[in-house]
Design a protein around this motif. Sequence first.
Motif, PDB file in Angstrom:
ATOM      1  N   GLY A   6       0.821  -1.218   0.000  1.00 41.95           N
ATOM      2  CA  GLY A   6       0.000   0.000   0.000  1.00 41.95           C
ATOM      3  C   GLY A   6       0.850   1.261   0.000  1.00 41.95           C
ATOM      4  O   GLY A   6       0.554   2.228  -0.716  1.00 41.95           O
ATOM      5  N   VAL A   7       1.912   1.267   0.780  1.00 41.70           N
ATOM      6  CA  VAL A   7       2.818   2.417   0.830  1.00 41.70           C
ATOM      7  C   VAL A   7       3.490   2.623  -0.523  1.00 41.70           C
ATOM      8  O   VAL A   7       3.587   3.751  -1.020  1.00 41.70           O
ATOM      9  N   CYS A   8       3.938   1.539  -1.147  1.00 40.54           N
ATOM     10  CA  CYS A   8       4.610   1.638  -2.448  1.00 40.54           C
ATOM     11  C   CYS A   8       3.652   2.119  -3.534  1.00 40.54           C
ATOM     12  O   CYS A   8       4.023   2.952  -4.363  1.00 40.54           O
ATOM     13  N   VAL A   9       2.428   1.603  -3.526  1.00 40.79           N
ATOM     14  CA  VAL A   9       1.432   2.034  -4.514  1.00 40.79           C
ATOM     15  C   VAL A   9       1.159   3.534  -4.367  1.00 40.79           C
ATOM     16  O   VAL A   9       1.171   4.281  -5.353  1.00 40.79           O
ATOM     17  N   ALA A  10       0.946   3.994  -3.139  1.00 43.24           N
ATOM     18  CA  ALA A  10       0.649   5.416  -2.905  1.00 43.24           C
ATOM     19  C   ALA A  10       1.839   6.295  -3.269  1.00 43.24           C
ATOM     20  O   ALA A  10       1.670   7.356  -3.878  1.00 43.24           O
ATOM     21  N   ALA A  11       3.055   5.863  -2.910  1.00 44.28           N
ATOM     22  CA  ALA A  11       4.245   6.655  -3.210  1.00 44.28           C
ATOM     23  C   ALA A  11       4.496   6.725  -4.713  1.00 44.28           C
ATOM     24  O   ALA A  11       4.871   7.780  -5.239  1.00 44.28           O
ATOM     25  N   CYS A  12       4.285   5.619  -5.423  1.00 47.47           N
ATOM     26  CA  CYS A  12       4.453   5.633  -6.884  1.00 47.47           C
ATOM     27  C   CYS A  12       3.425   6.542  -7.542  1.00 47.47           C
ATOM     28  O   CYS A  12       3.748   7.295  -8.461  1.00 47.47           O
ATOM     29  N   LYS A  13       2.196   6.473  -7.069  1.00 42.76           N
ATOM     30  CA  LYS A  13       1.135   7.316  -7.626  1.00 42.76           C
ATOM     31  C   LYS A  13       1.445   8.791  -7.387  1.00 42.76           C
ATOM     32  O   LYS A  13       1.279   9.627  -8.278  1.00 42.76           O
ATOM     33  N   GLN A  14       1.939   9.120  -6.205  1.00 48.20           N
ATOM     34  CA  GLN A  14       2.272  10.501  -5.865  1.00 48.20           C
ATOM     35  C   GLN A  14       3.394  11.033  -6.763  1.00 48.20           C
ATOM     36  O   GLN A  14       3.390  12.196  -7.146  1.00 48.20           O
ATOM     37  N   ARG A  15       4.348  10.185  -7.118  1.00 54.71           N
ATOM     38  CA  ARG A  15       5.480  10.592  -7.949  1.00 54.71           C
ATOM     39  C   ARG A  15       5.244  10.341  -9.434  1.00 54.71           C
ATOM     40  O   ARG A  15       6.158  10.467 -10.230  1.00 54.71           O
ATOM     41  N   GLN A  16       4.048   9.923  -9.790  1.00 51.08           N
ATOM     42  CA  GLN A  16       3.657   9.618 -11.163  1.00 51.08           C
ATOM     43  C   GLN A  16       4.565   8.540 -11.766  1.00 51.08           C
ATOM     44  O   GLN A  16       5.038   8.656 -12.896  1.00 51.08           O
ATOM     45  N   LEU A  17       4.783   7.484 -10.990  1.00 60.47           N
ATOM     46  CA  LEU A  17       5.548   6.330 -11.432  1.00 60.47           C
ATOM     47  C   LEU A  17       4.611   5.145 -11.536  1.00 60.47           C
ATOM     48  O   LEU A  17       3.541   5.133 -10.939  1.00 60.47           O
ATOM     49  N   GLN A  18       5.022   4.142 -12.291  1.00 59.68           N
ATOM     50  CA  GLN A  18       4.214   2.943 -12.444  1.00 59.68           C
ATOM     51  C   GLN A  18       4.781   1.856 -11.534  1.00 59.68           C
ATOM     52  O   GLN A  18       5.935   1.446 -11.670  1.00 59.68           O
ATOM     53  N   PHE A  19       3.982   1.387 -10.571  1.00 61.79           N
ATOM     54  CA  PHE A  19       4.367   0.307  -9.662  1.00 61.79           C
ATOM     55  C   PHE A  19       4.212  -1.012 -10.411  1.00 61.79           C
ATOM     56  O   PHE A  19       3.117  -1.369 -10.821  1.00 61.79           O
ATOM     57  N   LEU A  20       5.303  -1.726 -10.614  1.00 58.96           N
ATOM     58  CA  LEU A  20       5.286  -2.928 -11.438  1.00 58.96           C
ATOM     59  C   LEU A  20       5.021  -4.186 -10.613  1.00 58.96           C
ATOM     60  O   LEU A  20       5.428  -4.281  -9.466  1.00 58.96           O
TER      61      LEU A  20
END
Length: 104
Positions: free
Chosen positions: A29-43
Amino acid sequence: MDNLLAILLLLLLGWFWLDSLRAREIAIGVCVAACKQRQLQFLDQAVALRRLGLAWRSEGVRIRRAYRFEFSEEGVGRQSGYVVMRGLSVEELSFGLPTDVGDA
């Protein structure tokens, strides 16, 4: 006495398994939110346990888990980041990306 020790060991193992599942879900959940905040794609929608240990702090002993995850900046290539969980709280999160330094 042996039966009591075996039951205690099974209960401890069950607690550790459930605690590990909970910590992993929080890390995702933390990784998904952090990737979304930085406009990155969580693979892969997953994190991989890289290190497990104990951390002694003023609040007591906690299990410390380091997870690795992969992300993509623009849908091209894979980069690795990591998140460190102490108990069920985030201790550190790193993408390994250069930070934007403002004009000083």
